[in-house]
Structures are given as structure tokens and as C-alpha cells.
Design an enzyme around this catalytic site. Sequence first.
Site, PDB file in Angstrom:
ATOM      1  N   GLU A 199      -5.298  -7.651  -1.806  1.00 41.47           N
ATOM      2  CA  GLU A 199      -4.303  -8.307  -3.256  1.00 41.47           C
ATOM      3  C   GLU A 199      -5.423  -8.139  -4.827  1.00 41.47           C
ATOM      4  O   GLU A 199      -5.468  -8.840  -4.938  1.00 41.47           O
ATOM      5  CB  GLU A 199      -3.630  -9.499  -3.694  1.00 41.47           C
ATOM      6  CG  GLU A 199      -2.906  -9.649  -1.643  1.00 41.47           C
ATOM      7  CD  GLU A 199      -2.006 -11.340  -1.787  1.00 41.47           C
ATOM      8  OE1 GLU A 199      -2.108 -12.284  -2.861  1.00 41.47           O
ATOM      9  OE2 GLU A 199      -0.852 -11.165  -1.472  1.00 41.47           O
ATOM     10  N   GLU A 379       1.111  -9.759   5.060  1.00 38.98           N
ATOM     11  CA  GLU A 379       1.246 -10.889   5.159  1.00 38.98           C
ATOM     12  C   GLU A 379       3.125 -11.172   4.378  1.00 38.98           C
ATOM     13  O   GLU A 379       3.520 -10.510   3.420  1.00 38.98           O
ATOM     14  CB  GLU A 379       0.630 -11.257   3.775  1.00 38.98           C
ATOM     15  CG  GLU A 379      -0.320 -12.024   3.814  1.00 38.98           C
ATOM     16  CD  GLU A 379      -1.635 -12.565   2.858  1.00 38.98           C
ATOM     17  OE1 GLU A 379      -1.259 -13.286   2.379  1.00 38.98           O
ATOM     18  OE2 GLU A 379      -2.647 -12.285   2.462  1.00 38.98           O
TER      19      GLU A 379
END
Length: 462
Positions: A199, A379
Amino acid sequence: MLEFLLVIAIVYIVIIIYFHYQYPELHWDWEKINIQKIKFSNSFFWGTATASHQVEGNCNNNNWSVWEKSKDEEGIPRIKNNQKSGLACDHWNRYKEDIELIKKIGVTHYRFSLEWSKIEPIKGQYNQESIDHYSNIIDSLIEKNITPVITLHHFTNPIWFDEMGGFEKEQNIDYFVSFCEIVFSKYSSRVKNWCTINEPEVYSVMGYFAAIFPPGKKQPQLAVEVLKNLLIAHTNVYNSLKNLPNGENCKIGIVKNIMQFDPYRRWNLLDWLVCRIADKIYNGITLSYLRNGRININYPFFVKINYKSDKAQLATDFFGLNYYSHSHLKFKFDLYEFFENKFFDSDTMTDMPYVIYPEGLYRAIKEVEKINKPIIITENGIADSKDDRRGLFIERYIYAMNRAIQEGANIQGYFYWSLMDNFEWAEGYDMQFGLYEVDFKTQKRTLRNGSNKFVDIVNGSK
Ligand code: GAL
């Protein structure tokens, strides 16, 4: 004058109609959906994920350990209620027991991160004990037939690296690449799946715009520079690992969080405007970089960046997609924070300020399919301390993913976030994402009731 106003009104309406159809906010009628019917191919894999700082304990030599001890300008501790990560789940010492727990739920993959600050505590000096530690985790996983998936960077930097300016400076990227080369050469004969950076947009937006993550700066221009440097770091790591022994046999990919920004008021042009800007920065920069190596953003008085790499394109073997929710933004008259996150009464909330929005996972998949790379859901999960929404979340999000697969999306696997409750960054231990509940006093792990939905799908979907 009247004619002029009329023209303005017509143009306004035309733009709103254009946005409305161009960026629809998808909603399914869940009453009519039969979730029981979903099936997955035999090659589809299931996993669960963690990250070093959140679970290992004693991460005392990284940027987060410094951040946890610090306060903002008003003297307020950075972490909710002044919590510290401390011993976390003591996963460092209990990994064998935790691998048993992974095995027990039936998944075949475990995504975890290497703590750079433990492996290279001092610039250029590598700690053999830490290198051996991760090697032992890898062996223990393989012994249990669980495929290790390593994340090389999950938000944390060694203190020495931050003191040099971290990813604010493009020339520092080489230090990260060197670390990656070392660990890759140690583990790549046994580990075939590698995530470079987790991320990059969250790291830069939270650290350099929202000031909720370290280093707590509020400098939008720097935020996009850092994001650019992280993307370059991904490419450089990818290229250098590919050239090492085993490189060609390994899958190396980036992990990106996708969040949609939908206007709070679909008739309000200013709400649309902030959504388009947020989307362009949060999602657009990374997607455009991966697609064609370009970053072109120019928002006067806010951020400006033009960058072209000839190496970026296609430099990822898979696209790791992290997805949690979407946001409804409302324009706000404020020079710095010109929008706010709003919720509707009808929203089903998680414990985080996220609504349950499975359609968003489907939308995100459609978006990242344009990159034309295999997708892995790296995720997806819910903070739900009461455990009264976890089951619903799991079955609906997995349904949404399955629907995209039925329509042709090349999704290879799904990791639930997270194996167990852990240190949820600025939220401390209050947010409980775990399939297993952790009693942090005794370190006892207990499978949650709601997690059985996941266990059932994993074991019964083929
Ligand atoms: C992601 C992050 C994870 C975890 C998760 C839940 O952004 O990669 O470390 O914290 O959010 O909020």
C-alpha cells in the site's frame, strides 16, 4: 442575464449526468442473491495475512516505535489512548503455534512481512539471528504444506533509514533494494511469492497528508513525491530480484489498496470534484504508473507531479489488491482538508470508519483488471469486536469476488486480513480484525464464531 444563468444550469446538469453514468455507485439487492451457490476452481488458493510490526512484538528499532512514543503539536499521543505495540501477539516466539492455527482453518497460504529493522538494524549490518528466524518460519510453513508469501515492506522502516529521509529521497531507494536483494538471496529457493511494497498510497497519504502515520507531515506535494519514490522502489526491486538466481521462478508483485470515492451528494459538483481528485491521487497515480510508467498530476496550489519511467510498465507479476471499503466524500470549505468523510443512516458500519460494501470489491477488481495482470486479493477483512458482522462480511465479499471471477477476472487467491487480532497502527489494539481473537494478557488465541464462515467457504468451495 437569464439566458446566461440558463446556460450555466444546463452545463451543470450535463456534467452531473455525465459523472453519474460514468461513475455509477453499484448496489446489489442482497435479498435476491443466493450466496450458497459459489464455487471456486481447484487452482484457487486461500490464505491469511499479518505484518511484522502488528504481530511480532519488540519492534523497537523502527519508525513506528518512535511514533508510538511521540505526541502531536497539541500533546495528544499519536496512538489511540497512548497504546504501544509492545509485545503484540508475541508471534516472534509463538510462530509455531500460530502456524498450527493457520493449518487448522484449512488455508494453504500465509502472507507475512519481514521486519527490515530487525534484519538490518544498523545500515549495512545484517543480523544473523533475525535472518535465521525468518528462515525457520519459512521451513515451519513448508513443513506444514503452507505456502509462504513474503512482503518486503509493510509500513515500517529502520530508524537509520528514516533519519536519512526515508522514501522522501529518491537516492535512498538503493538501501531498500540492497536489503531486498539480501533477503531474496537467502529465501528465494524456498519462497516463490513476493510482495514488494504494501500500500504505497496508504503509506504516503497517511504519513504525509493526513499525518496519522509517521512521520506525521502535512505536505501534499511531499506525499505524492513519496508515492512516486515508492513506486520507483517497487520497480527497482522487481528488476533487481528478477536478475538474481531464482528470480525468474518467483512471482513478484506490488500490493495496492483500492478505495472508491463516491460523492456524498450525487447532485453536487463540488462533491464530485473532490472525489475525482482523491481518486486520481489515491488510485490513479499507481494504476497509471503500472499501466504506462507515467504519473501526471497537476492541481494548482495543491500538487503537481510529472514523471515518466521506461521501466515501470509491466514490472509486476501480479497485482495484489487490498480492499476494505469505499468512502463518501463531501466538499468542505477548508483550504487544507477540503472534504470530509460522510456516512448514511442506512450504512452497516464496521468498527473502523468503513461501511460494509462488498460491491466495492467487485468494482475494484473490474478497475485493476485493466492492468492486465493476475490479481491476488492480498487483504480483505473486518474489524468487528462484537463478532456480529464478520460472517456476513466474509460471505458477501467472497461472493462479490466470485462474481467477478465468473465474469472472467483472473483472480488467483484470497487472503483474509488478519489471522489474529493485532496492533492496528494508529488505532492500537481496539480494532479486532482477527479470525482468531487474542487475549493480550494471556496470549490465548480463540477462533471466532464469525470466522467459521470463512473456514466453511475455504473447506467447502471446491
Ligand atoms: C491495511 C494494512 C494492514 C491492516 C489493514 C486493516 O491498510 O495493510 O496492515 O492494518 O489495513 O486496517
